[in-house]
Scaffold this active site. Structure first.
Site, PDB file in Angstrom:
ATOM      1  N   GLY A  50       0.842  -1.200  -0.077  1.00 70.46           N
ATOM      2  CA  GLY A  50      -0.064   0.090   0.100  1.00 70.46           C
ATOM      3  C   GLY A  50       0.819   1.224  -0.079  1.00 70.46           C
ATOM      4  O   GLY A  50       2.128   1.335   0.202  1.00 70.46           O
ATOM      5  N   ASP A  51       0.232   2.379  -0.406  1.00 69.07           N
ATOM      6  CA  ASP A  51       0.812   3.772  -0.369  1.00 69.07           C
ATOM      7  C   ASP A  51       1.875   3.830  -1.336  1.00 69.07           C
ATOM      8  O   ASP A  51       2.900   4.730  -1.009  1.00 69.07           O
ATOM      9  CB  ASP A  51       1.365   3.989   1.097  1.00 69.07           C
ATOM     10  CG  ASP A  51       0.191   3.934   2.141  1.00 69.07           C
ATOM     11  OD1 ASP A  51      -0.863   4.332   1.930  1.00 69.07           O
ATOM     12  OD2 ASP A  51       0.531   3.721   3.498  1.00 69.07           O
TER      13      ASP A  51
ATOM     14  N   LYS B   6      -0.651   5.362  -5.688  1.00 70.23           N
ATOM     15  CA  LYS B   6      -1.710   4.948  -6.687  1.00 70.23           C
ATOM     16  C   LYS B   6      -2.462   6.201  -7.045  1.00 70.23           C
ATOM     17  O   LYS B   6      -2.734   6.452  -8.195  1.00 70.23           O
ATOM     18  CB  LYS B   6      -2.530   3.769  -6.193  1.00 70.23           C
ATOM     19  CG  LYS B   6      -1.712   2.526  -5.862  1.00 70.23           C
ATOM     20  CD  LYS B   6      -2.780   1.487  -5.127  1.00 70.23           C
ATOM     21  CE  LYS B   6      -3.027   1.984  -3.641  1.00 70.23           C
ATOM     22  NZ  LYS B   6      -1.917   1.716  -2.770  1.00 70.23           N
TER      23      LYS B   6
ATOM     24  N   HIS C 166      -5.648   8.006  -0.399  1.00 70.81           N
ATOM     25  CA  HIS C 166      -4.874   8.243  -1.892  1.00 70.81           C
ATOM     26  C   HIS C 166      -4.648   9.790  -1.891  1.00 70.81           C
ATOM     27  O   HIS C 166      -5.535  10.575  -1.941  1.00 70.81           O
ATOM     28  CB  HIS C 166      -5.585   7.837  -3.002  1.00 70.81           C
ATOM     29  CG  HIS C 166      -5.858   6.307  -2.884  1.00 70.81           C
ATOM     30  ND1 HIS C 166      -6.672   5.466  -3.764  1.00 70.81           N
ATOM     31  CD2 HIS C 166      -5.273   5.366  -2.063  1.00 70.81           C
ATOM     32  CE1 HIS C 166      -6.597   4.119  -3.516  1.00 70.81           C
ATOM     33  NE2 HIS C 166      -5.786   4.147  -2.336  1.00 70.81           N
TER      34      HIS C 166
ATOM     35  N   THR D 146      -5.343  -7.022   4.629  1.00 70.93           N
ATOM     36  CA  THR D 146      -6.772  -6.276   4.660  1.00 70.93           C
ATOM     37  C   THR D 146      -7.833  -7.430   4.312  1.00 70.93           C
ATOM     38  O   THR D 146      -7.362  -8.575   4.201  1.00 70.93           O
ATOM     39  CB  THR D 146      -6.839  -5.184   3.834  1.00 70.93           C
ATOM     40  OG1 THR D 146      -8.134  -4.271   4.306  1.00 70.93           O
ATOM     41  CG2 THR D 146      -6.834  -5.564   2.422  1.00 70.93           C
TER      42      THR D 146
ATOM     43  N   THR E 280      -4.075   7.992   6.199  1.00 74.89           N
ATOM     44  CA  THR E 280      -5.297   7.463   6.869  1.00 74.89           C
ATOM     45  C   THR E 280      -5.011   7.730   8.515  1.00 74.89           C
ATOM     46  O   THR E 280      -6.019   8.246   9.056  1.00 74.89           O
ATOM     47  CB  THR E 280      -5.882   6.162   6.279  1.00 74.89           C
ATOM     48  OG1 THR E 280      -5.998   6.176   5.072  1.00 74.89           O
ATOM     49  CG2 THR E 280      -7.262   5.880   7.204  1.00 74.89           C
TER      50      THR E 280
ATOM     51  N   SER F  17       7.559   8.775 -11.293  1.00 77.73           N
ATOM     52  CA  SER F  17       7.207   9.850 -10.610  1.00 77.73           C
ATOM     53  C   SER F  17       8.597  10.619  -9.687  1.00 77.73           C
ATOM     54  O   SER F  17       9.163   9.757  -8.906  1.00 77.73           O
ATOM     55  CB  SER F  17       6.146   9.451  -9.660  1.00 77.73           C
ATOM     56  OG  SER F  17       5.718  10.534  -8.883  1.00 77.73           O
TER      57      SER F  17
HETATM   58  P1  GDP Z   1      -1.636   5.672  -2.364  1.00 75.11           P
HETATM   59  O1  GDP Z   1      -2.102   5.069  -0.956  1.00 75.11           O
HETATM   60  O2  GDP Z   1      -1.071   4.539  -2.975  1.00 75.11           O
HETATM   61  O3  GDP Z   1      -2.234   6.446  -2.980  1.00 75.11           O
HETATM   62  O4  GDP Z   1      -0.371   6.450  -1.787  1.00 75.11           O
HETATM   63  P2  GDP Z   1      -0.479   7.441  -0.518  1.00 75.11           P
HETATM   64  O5  GDP Z   1      -0.963   8.991  -1.104  1.00 75.11           O
HETATM   65  O6  GDP Z   1      -0.937   6.832   0.483  1.00 75.11           O
HETATM   66  O7  GDP Z   1       1.099   7.785  -0.244  1.00 75.11           O
HETATM   67  C1  GDP Z   1       2.120   8.266  -1.198  1.00 75.11           C
HETATM   68  C2  GDP Z   1       2.612   9.559  -0.785  1.00 75.11           C
HETATM   69  O8  GDP Z   1       3.758   9.901  -1.324  1.00 75.11           O
HETATM   70  C3  GDP Z   1       1.724  10.872  -1.064  1.00 75.11           C
HETATM   71  O9  GDP Z   1       2.063  11.696   0.186  1.00 75.11           O
HETATM   72  C4  GDP Z   1       1.886  11.293  -2.201  1.00 75.11           C
HETATM   73  O10 GDP Z   1       1.487  12.787  -2.050  1.00 75.11           O
HETATM   74  C5  GDP Z   1       3.511  11.306  -2.300  1.00 75.11           C
HETATM   75  N1  GDP Z   1       3.957  10.937  -3.588  1.00 75.11           N
HETATM   76  C6  GDP Z   1       3.522  10.534  -4.514  1.00 75.11           C
HETATM   77  N2  GDP Z   1       4.331  10.359  -5.497  1.00 75.11           N
HETATM   78  C7  GDP Z   1       5.498  10.909  -5.123  1.00 75.11           C
HETATM   79  C8  GDP Z   1       6.905  11.062  -5.581  1.00 75.11           C
HETATM   80  O11 GDP Z   1       7.181  10.716  -6.798  1.00 75.11           O
HETATM   81  N3  GDP Z   1       7.738  11.763  -4.808  1.00 75.11           N
HETATM   82  C9  GDP Z   1       7.446  12.288  -3.816  1.00 75.11           C
HETATM   83  N4  GDP Z   1       8.348  12.945  -2.851  1.00 75.11           N
HETATM   84  N5  GDP Z   1       6.367  11.947  -3.227  1.00 75.11           N
HETATM   85  C10 GDP Z   1       5.471  11.546  -3.963  1.00 75.11           C
HETATM   86  P1  IMO Z   2      -3.741   2.501   0.471  1.00 76.86           P
HETATM   87  O1  IMO Z   2      -4.967   2.407  -0.619  1.00 76.86           O
HETATM   88  C1  IMO Z   2      -1.365   0.991   3.702  1.00 76.86           C
HETATM   89  C2  IMO Z   2      -3.192  -1.936   6.202  1.00 76.86           C
HETATM   90  C3  IMO Z   2      -3.531  -1.580   7.771  1.00 76.86           C
HETATM   91  C4  IMO Z   2      -3.151  -3.144   8.447  1.00 76.86           C
HETATM   92  C5  IMO Z   2      -4.068  -3.804   7.495  1.00 76.86           C
HETATM   93  C6  IMO Z   2      -5.233  -3.970   7.568  1.00 76.86           C
HETATM   94  O2  IMO Z   2      -3.806   3.962   1.068  1.00 76.86           O
HETATM   95  O3  IMO Z   2      -2.605   2.047   0.030  1.00 76.86           O
HETATM   96  P2  IMO Z   2      -7.498  -2.798   7.643  1.00 76.86           P
HETATM   97  O4  IMO Z   2      -8.125  -1.726   8.257  1.00 76.86           O
HETATM   98  O5  IMO Z   2      -7.560  -2.822   6.186  1.00 76.86           O
HETATM   99  O6  IMO Z   2      -8.219  -4.198   8.313  1.00 76.86           O
HETATM  100  O7  IMO Z   2      -6.015  -3.046   8.041  1.00 76.86           O
HETATM  101  O8  IMO Z   2      -3.690  -3.105   6.035  1.00 76.86           O
HETATM  102  N1  IMO Z   2      -3.763  -0.976   5.190  1.00 76.86           N
HETATM  103  C7  IMO Z   2      -3.042  -0.143   4.507  1.00 76.86           C
HETATM  104  N2  IMO Z   2      -1.685   0.155   4.502  1.00 76.86           N
HETATM  105  N3  IMO Z   2      -2.043   1.475   2.581  1.00 76.86           N
HETATM  106  C8  IMO Z   2      -3.374   1.295   2.729  1.00 76.86           C
HETATM  107  O9  IMO Z   2      -4.377   1.773   1.880  1.00 76.86           O
HETATM  108  C9  IMO Z   2      -4.001   0.194   3.617  1.00 76.86           C
HETATM  109  N4  IMO Z   2      -5.132  -0.068   3.944  1.00 76.86           N
HETATM  110  C10 IMO Z   2      -5.076  -1.062   5.116  1.00 76.86           C
HETATM  111  O10 IMO Z   2      -2.209  -0.693   8.101  1.00 76.86           O
HETATM  112  O11 IMO Z   2      -1.831  -3.175   8.502  1.00 76.86           O
HETATM  113 MG    MG Z   3      -2.301   5.273   1.003  1.00 74.32          MG
END
Ligand code: GDP
Ligand code: IMO
Ligand code: MG
Length: 430
Positions: free
Chosen positions: A12-13, A16, A41, A239, A300, A413
């Site tokens: 995750g994170d 996306k 996101h 999850t 989150t 990116s």
């Molecule tokens: P997602 O859950 O997969 O959509 O990712 P998140 O938004 O939770 O986490 C990605 C974080 O990295 C966010 O704070 C974005 O703004 C940041 N981000 C995304 N792409 C880049 C990048 O290429 N460089 C940097 N420095 N930050 C980025």
């Molecule tokens: P995005 O879409 C990172 C992790 C939680 C925990 C496990 C189970 O932003 O990438 P849950 O609440 O789903 O039952 O938790 O999954 N988790 C994530 N970690 N990014 C996420 O979403 C997550 N959604 C759930 O931290 O370890």
């Molecule tokens: Mg995320």
């Protein structure tokens, strides 16, 4: 015509949201197909940050967005998100946001049970987001879930809530010693949500079919990541939904032949929030460097994300499970300033090298990563807009990932802003 699925390849994170927003420019519809508001996101547009938990990341490109049947929806969070967007000057009309009548609702008792379980468990705490995701999917599978279709039928909804709470209240009171929940309060609260959300509720598969039949393009937005998948992830530290590309079909309601490409989002290093094994985790100053420079805090829950090197065992596992056709590398800028970089190419388990991802968690925890070392770069690459703008060491790092994955890198990116991106091949422009 292209219909593309975006999924996370790690835990995750991966970024996306940023990539979905970017590609949404060429799509007609963006649809979420699983997960709920456990997702966070992040989009950054002209210095302004937006974090979406439920609303698809195509909203700021003014595309039609849909929430599929595979998503579990907390209506209070959805309304809050709509309000926040309106406050930021982005109003989302019912024509622009379609919610499947078959999507399940997150109910107040789901959140209470999620939190109560996490505070009771010690040894096997999962570190959930506490948003009621697991309990909501449990009820869906055990056939006592409540969907939007029921929400819109006042009598049926009241009957369901009263029936379900008989069992939940027994569990809350007897097992957790927690106060019971009054069904009439829940019915009243959700009646208000029903009133506001009714115009958004739709038959999403029928609308998606019409979109596809008209030759328009669909972007499927995955949440979480492949290794948080309920079947293929590091169970039980996962999850409760299927996060892989195959579920785009079930969770949105389209046939598999509609999908033309799958882009796996790969953070240039690895992060994880919550518990569970993480072979390439760095518990040293390099891990702290990535955490600080990458601002690795959960979007989150605000929790500090664990950080480590890029892991090709994960990436290749994700490539196979999702049928990936391309890769987007994100946060490459964060690696700048490190003298050398490591890529985990295999695990050493019981004295043997393996590129397989073990199902047995004790075995996985006993694995040590096998690393390949590459030179780092000192330059700030956040201004790069073409591959040729990147230092040689950066290009070598990307080339090595392509080689090890056997897949093309379509997007790189180099910063959180929409424009801080190098697109070598747009999957919607083939
Ligand atoms: P997602 O859950 O997969 O959509 O990712 P998140 O938004 O939770 O986490 C990605 C974080 O990295 C966010 O704070 C974005 O703004 C940041 N981000 C995304 N792409 C880049 C990048 O290429 N460089 C940097 N420095 N930050 C980025
Ligand atoms: P995005 O879409 C990172 C992790 C939680 C925990 C496990 C189970 O932003 O990438 P849950 O609440 O789903 O039952 O938790 O999954 N988790 C994530 N970690 N990014 C996420 O979403 C997550 N959604 C759930 O931290 O370890
Ligand atoms: Mg995320």
């Amino acid at each position: 015509m292209a219909n593309i699925v975006i999924i996370g390849t790690q835990w995750g994170d991966e970024g996306k949201g940023k990539i979905v927003d970017l590609l949404a420019e060429r799509a007609d519809v963006v649809v979420r197909f699983q997960g709920g508001n456990n997702a966070g996101h992040t989009l950054v547009i002209n210095g302004k940050q937006f974090v979406f938990h439920l609303i698809p990341s195509g909203t700021l490109q003014k595309k039609t967005c849909m929430i599929g049947n595979g998503v579990v929806v907390d209506p209070a969070v959805l309304l809050e998100e709509l309000e926040q967007l309106a406050d930021a000057g982005v109003s989302v009309s019912p024509e622009q946001l379609r919610i499947s009548d078959k999507a399940h609702l997150i109910m107040p008792y789901h959140k209470v049970i999620d939190l109560a379980r996490e505070s009771k468990k010690d040894a096997c705490k999962i570190g959930t987001t506490g948003r009621g995701i697991g309990p909501a999917y449990e009820d869906k599978a055990s056939r006592c879930g409540i969907r939007f279709a029921e929400l819109l039928d006042e009598t049926l909804f009241a009957e369901r809530v009263r029936g379900v709470l008989e069992e939940k209240n027994f569990y809350l009171e007897q097992y957790f010693s927690l106060p019971t929940i009054d069904p009439e309060d829940v019915i009243e609260e959700y009646r208000r949500y029903a009133e506001t959300l009714a115009p958004f509720v739709a038959d999403v598969p029928v609308e998606l079919e019409a979109v596809a039949a008209a030759g328009k393009q669909i972007l499927f937005e995955g949440a979480q990541g492949t290794h948080l998948d309920i079947d293929h992830g590091t169970y039980p530290y996962v999850t409760s939904s299927s996060t892989v590309a195959g579920n785009a079909c079930c969770g949105a309601g389209v046939g598999p032949k509609r999908i033309t490409g799958v882009i796996g989002i790969v953070k240039a290093y690895t992060t994880r929030v919550g518990m569970g094994p993480f072979p390439s985790e760095l518990l040293d100053e390099t891990g702290d460097y990535l955490q600080e420079k990458g601002a690795e805090f959960g979007a989150t829950t605000g929790r500090r994300r664990r950080c480590g090197w890029l892991d090709m065992v994960l990436l290749n596992n994700a490539a196979r499970l999702n049928g990936m056709t391309g890769v987007a590398i994100t946060k490459l800028d964060v690696l700048g300033g490190l003298e050398e970089l490591k890529i985990c190419t295999a695990y050493e388990c019981n004295g043997k090298h393996t590129a397989a991802f073990p199902a047995n968690l004790r075995m996985l925890e006993g694995c040590t990563p096998v690393y390949e070392t590459l030179p780092g770069w000192a330059e700030d690459i956040s201004g790069a807009r073409a591959l040729k703008d990147l230092p040689e060491a950066t290009r070598n790092y990307l080339n090595r990932i392509e080689e090890l994955a056997g897949l093309p890198i379509d997007i790189v990116s180099v910063g959180p802003e929409r424009g801080q991106t190098i697109v070598t091949r747009n999957p919607f422009e083939e």
